[in-house]
Design an enzyme around this catalytic site. Sequence first.
Site, PDB file in Angstrom:
ATOM      1  N   ASP A 159       8.939   6.306   7.336  1.00  0.00           N
ATOM      2  CA  ASP A 159       8.599   7.624   7.872  1.00  0.00           C
ATOM      3  C   ASP A 159       7.612   8.387   6.981  1.00  0.00           C
ATOM      4  O   ASP A 159       7.235   9.510   7.288  1.00  0.00           O
ATOM      5  CB  ASP A 159       9.880   8.458   8.071  1.00  0.00           C
ATOM      6  CG  ASP A 159      10.629   8.668   6.763  1.00  0.00           C
ATOM      7  OD1 ASP A 159      10.170   8.175   5.703  1.00  0.00           O
ATOM      8  OD2 ASP A 159      11.685   9.336   6.793  1.00  0.00           O
ATOM      9  N   GLY A 160       7.239   7.790   5.850  1.00  0.00           N
ATOM     10  CA  GLY A 160       6.287   8.463   4.961  1.00  0.00           C
ATOM     11  C   GLY A 160       6.895   9.573   4.123  1.00  0.00           C
ATOM     12  O   GLY A 160       6.184  10.287   3.429  1.00  0.00           O
ATOM     13  N   LYS A 209       3.968  12.151  -3.443  1.00  0.00           N
ATOM     14  CA  LYS A 209       4.811  11.083  -2.889  1.00  0.00           C
ATOM     15  C   LYS A 209       5.829  11.732  -1.953  1.00  0.00           C
ATOM     16  O   LYS A 209       6.488  12.703  -2.320  1.00  0.00           O
ATOM     17  CB  LYS A 209       5.515  10.389  -4.055  1.00  0.00           C
ATOM     18  CG  LYS A 209       6.364   9.207  -3.683  1.00  0.00           C
ATOM     19  CD  LYS A 209       6.698   8.455  -4.961  1.00  0.00           C
ATOM     20  CE  LYS A 209       7.800   7.448  -4.784  1.00  0.00           C
ATOM     21  NZ  LYS A 209       8.084   6.757  -6.050  1.00  0.00           N
ATOM     22  N   ARG A 258      -2.189  -1.499  -9.859  1.00  0.00           N
ATOM     23  CA  ARG A 258      -1.017  -2.348 -10.091  1.00  0.00           C
ATOM     24  C   ARG A 258      -1.423  -3.810 -10.108  1.00  0.00           C
ATOM     25  O   ARG A 258      -2.513  -4.146  -9.630  1.00  0.00           O
ATOM     26  CB  ARG A 258       0.000  -2.143  -8.952  1.00  0.00           C
ATOM     27  CG  ARG A 258       0.307  -0.705  -8.659  1.00  0.00           C
ATOM     28  CD  ARG A 258       0.385  -0.461  -7.141  1.00  0.00           C
ATOM     29  NE  ARG A 258       0.432   0.980  -6.848  1.00  0.00           N
ATOM     30  CZ  ARG A 258       1.532   1.687  -6.771  1.00  0.00           C
ATOM     31  NH1 ARG A 258       2.687   1.106  -6.899  1.00  0.00           N
ATOM     32  NH2 ARG A 258       1.483   2.995  -6.539  1.00  0.00           N
ATOM     33  N   GLY A 302       0.820  -1.225   0.000  1.00  0.00           N
ATOM     34  CA  GLY A 302       0.000   0.000   0.000  1.00  0.00           C
ATOM     35  C   GLY A 302       0.842   1.258   0.000  1.00  0.00           C
ATOM     36  O   GLY A 302       2.064   1.215   0.150  1.00  0.00           O
ATOM     37  N   ARG A 304       3.197  13.005  -8.809  1.00  0.00           N
ATOM     38  CA  ARG A 304       3.180  12.078  -9.931  1.00  0.00           C
ATOM     39  C   ARG A 304       1.832  12.152 -10.634  1.00  0.00           C
ATOM     40  O   ARG A 304       0.797  12.213  -9.986  1.00  0.00           O
ATOM     41  CB  ARG A 304       3.434  10.677  -9.376  1.00  0.00           C
ATOM     42  CG  ARG A 304       3.331   9.578 -10.392  1.00  0.00           C
ATOM     43  CD  ARG A 304       4.157   8.398  -9.949  1.00  0.00           C
ATOM     44  NE  ARG A 304       3.562   7.694  -8.820  1.00  0.00           N
ATOM     45  CZ  ARG A 304       4.189   6.690  -8.186  1.00  0.00           C
ATOM     46  NH1 ARG A 304       5.399   6.319  -8.545  1.00  0.00           N
ATOM     47  NH2 ARG A 304       3.615   6.080  -7.183  1.00  0.00           N
ATOM     48  N   ASP A 343       4.067  -4.894  -7.259  1.00  0.00           N
ATOM     49  CA  ASP A 343       3.453  -3.635  -6.805  1.00  0.00           C
ATOM     50  C   ASP A 343       3.975  -2.450  -7.609  1.00  0.00           C
ATOM     51  O   ASP A 343       3.437  -1.351  -7.516  1.00  0.00           O
ATOM     52  CB  ASP A 343       3.714  -3.412  -5.310  1.00  0.00           C
ATOM     53  CG  ASP A 343       5.185  -3.461  -4.951  1.00  0.00           C
ATOM     54  OD1 ASP A 343       5.844  -4.464  -5.290  1.00  0.00           O
ATOM     55  OD2 ASP A 343       5.683  -2.494  -4.347  1.00  0.00           O
ATOM     56  N   ASN A 344       5.017  -2.663  -8.390  1.00  0.00           N
ATOM     57  CA  ASN A 344       5.538  -1.591  -9.237  1.00  0.00           C
ATOM     58  C   ASN A 344       5.216  -1.850 -10.709  1.00  0.00           C
ATOM     59  O   ASN A 344       5.891  -1.334 -11.590  1.00  0.00           O
ATOM     60  CB  ASN A 344       7.050  -1.448  -9.055  1.00  0.00           C
ATOM     61  CG  ASN A 344       7.400  -0.967  -7.656  1.00  0.00           C
ATOM     62  OD1 ASN A 344       6.593  -0.304  -7.007  1.00  0.00           O
ATOM     63  ND2 ASN A 344       8.592  -1.292  -7.189  1.00  0.00           N
ATOM     64  N   GLY A 402       2.564   3.845   1.445  1.00  0.00           N
ATOM     65  CA  GLY A 402       3.083   4.160   2.774  1.00  0.00           C
ATOM     66  C   GLY A 402       3.639   5.567   2.875  1.00  0.00           C
ATOM     67  O   GLY A 402       3.998   6.028   3.967  1.00  0.00           O
TER      68      GLY A 402
HETATM   69  P1  AMP Z   1       8.872   1.073  -3.391  1.00  0.00           P
HETATM   70  O1  AMP Z   1      10.115   0.294  -3.200  1.00  0.00           O
HETATM   71  O2  AMP Z   1       9.070   2.565  -3.455  1.00  0.00           O
HETATM   72  O3  AMP Z   1       8.024   0.585  -4.511  1.00  0.00           O
HETATM   73  O4  AMP Z   1       8.020   0.873  -2.059  1.00  0.00           O
HETATM   74  C1  AMP Z   1       7.608  -0.370  -1.578  1.00  0.00           C
HETATM   75  C2  AMP Z   1       6.663  -0.185  -0.397  1.00  0.00           C
HETATM   76  O5  AMP Z   1       7.335   0.477   0.665  1.00  0.00           O
HETATM   77  C3  AMP Z   1       5.426   0.657  -0.699  1.00  0.00           C
HETATM   78  O6  AMP Z   1       4.379   0.114   0.052  1.00  0.00           O
HETATM   79  C4  AMP Z   1       5.823   2.018  -0.187  1.00  0.00           C
HETATM   80  O7  AMP Z   1       4.716   2.802   0.128  1.00  0.00           O
HETATM   81  C5  AMP Z   1       6.635   1.659   1.048  1.00  0.00           C
HETATM   82  N1  AMP Z   1       7.599   2.721   1.375  1.00  0.00           N
HETATM   83  C6  AMP Z   1       8.738   3.019   0.724  1.00  0.00           C
HETATM   84  N2  AMP Z   1       9.370   4.035   1.323  1.00  0.00           N
HETATM   85  C7  AMP Z   1       8.636   4.390   2.383  1.00  0.00           C
HETATM   86  C8  AMP Z   1       8.772   5.381   3.414  1.00  0.00           C
HETATM   87  N3  AMP Z   1       9.802   6.219   3.460  1.00  0.00           N
HETATM   88  N4  AMP Z   1       7.795   5.453   4.341  1.00  0.00           N
HETATM   89  C9  AMP Z   1       6.740   4.622   4.325  1.00  0.00           C
HETATM   90  N5  AMP Z   1       6.564   3.679   3.403  1.00  0.00           N
HETATM   91  C10 AMP Z   1       7.490   3.556   2.432  1.00  0.00           C
HETATM   92 MG    MG Z   2       6.385   1.159  -5.404  1.00  0.00          MG
END
Ligand code: AMP
Ligand code: MG
Length: 484
Positions: free
Chosen positions: A120-121, A108, A178, A85, A171, A248-249, A87
Amino acid sequence: MNFDNSYMQLGESFYQQIRPTPVSQPKLLLWNQPLADTLGMAESVQQDNHLLAQYFSGNKLPEGAESIALAYAGHQFGHFNPQLGDGRAHLLGEIIDTQNVRRDIQLKGSGPTHFSRQGDGRCALAPALREYIMSEAMHALGVPTTRSLAVVASGETVYRERPQPGAIVTRVASSHIRVGTFQYFAARNNMSALEALVDYSIQRHFAHTDLRDENKILRFMQQVMQRQINLMVEWMRIGFIHGVMNTDNTAISGETIDFGPCAMLGVYHPGTVYSSIDRQGRYAFGNQPLIAQWNMARLAEALLPLIDRDQQKALKQIEPLVHDFSHQFEQAYFAMLSKKAGLTDANAESIEMVQHLLTAMQTLELDYTQTFNRLTDSLKDESIASALQQQLGDWYQQWRTKLEQTDDNLEHQSLLMRQYNPLVIPRNHHMEAVLSECIDTGSMQAAEQFLQVLRSPYSPTQYTAQYQDLPADNDRYYQTFCGT
Ligand code: AMP
Ligand code: MG
């Protein structure tokens, strides 16, 4: 902005309604005016940098926005995680653009959500800039991709391996659905949600498919696959390495999404990997089509219960479809490669010819983009032709003879090659230099100039030559990191 938020109507199991977490000192760093224009954004808003910084940091929601974080699951490096999800992202809503296409507008780096787990979002400035530059470069190259509307500095520090400035990137995507979104509901056995998602996806992306068609699931699968095949061919055409092709990507729209550890291929080698976390080379350059097929198999799996209650019967119907991916891909891939080499039809002879070229490039450690450019230029320049003859031996003469058989003034082939072969790509060493300069100086001038060149990949600009050179060490030690 005229929001029209349809995803929310799918129901609460699809998202968490949550507002972005405000930041202390938002400052607009990059603004994509041409994109904002196609979204139909009023000029008065576009000229107000303060307001744009408020909107695209998440400090203030534009009228009509309804901020949500989307639910999805996903296979990460082959391992299933039933809950990922958004995050650190907030979907502000959808806008029907001036071409009548529905576009998601998503922040984002805009703060934690229900899906954040340990994170940390937030997002650091360098990956936000990288996503903006890469996605705009891909768009100009003609590759299906999400785009970037803005980068806003948050004025806050994010802590990764070391403290870094934070940012929010906006974005724009034709959707954020996805493969992992389907997996999310399949894993929960939520069949009504799964079916609603299929219908929604068909309406949004494959509108000519009739929702009452008894084979709609298979048709849907076939169309998603077609877009993935096209996407893989395009990545292979320009030498793009995604780096983290988790389910998920993988957007079902067929757009490139998530530019975390991505990189560009320099020296031609199918085994090229730059991502520091991809130790097995799962997402190596030449492996990408195979992985796309693997991801499609995961989508097919999630859809099985909708095809038939009897799993075996369902498998029988969808399996041949997924198997055919490799065949369809090969055809499209060699058609593309042939055109890169100026050969109009991909018959057995031209396929063999381009295969030999790739092998030569690999053995001689030649740069992918530059070699095709030199081949193109050699049609009009005798000195380049003789240099290539030295380098590639008999192959070069055979290739010339074949081209001259079709059309001896080579005008047509020359144009074809120019269309398929970019003069300039966002080379890794330039990307890194531009990001460092922007972060060190706080000025976006280096990014703006790089973008100006990358927005014109098939015709030279005043600065193009400055970005065509190869890295001194052929990127031998180059590494990318996940953009978290
Ligand atoms: P990604 O590798 O960017 O595709 O992210 C994979 C998952 O990790 C997704 O669910 C993102 O929302 C979560 N995520 C990545 N970076 C962060 C972050 N800094 N804080 C919270 N969730 C994250
Ligand atoms: Mg992703």
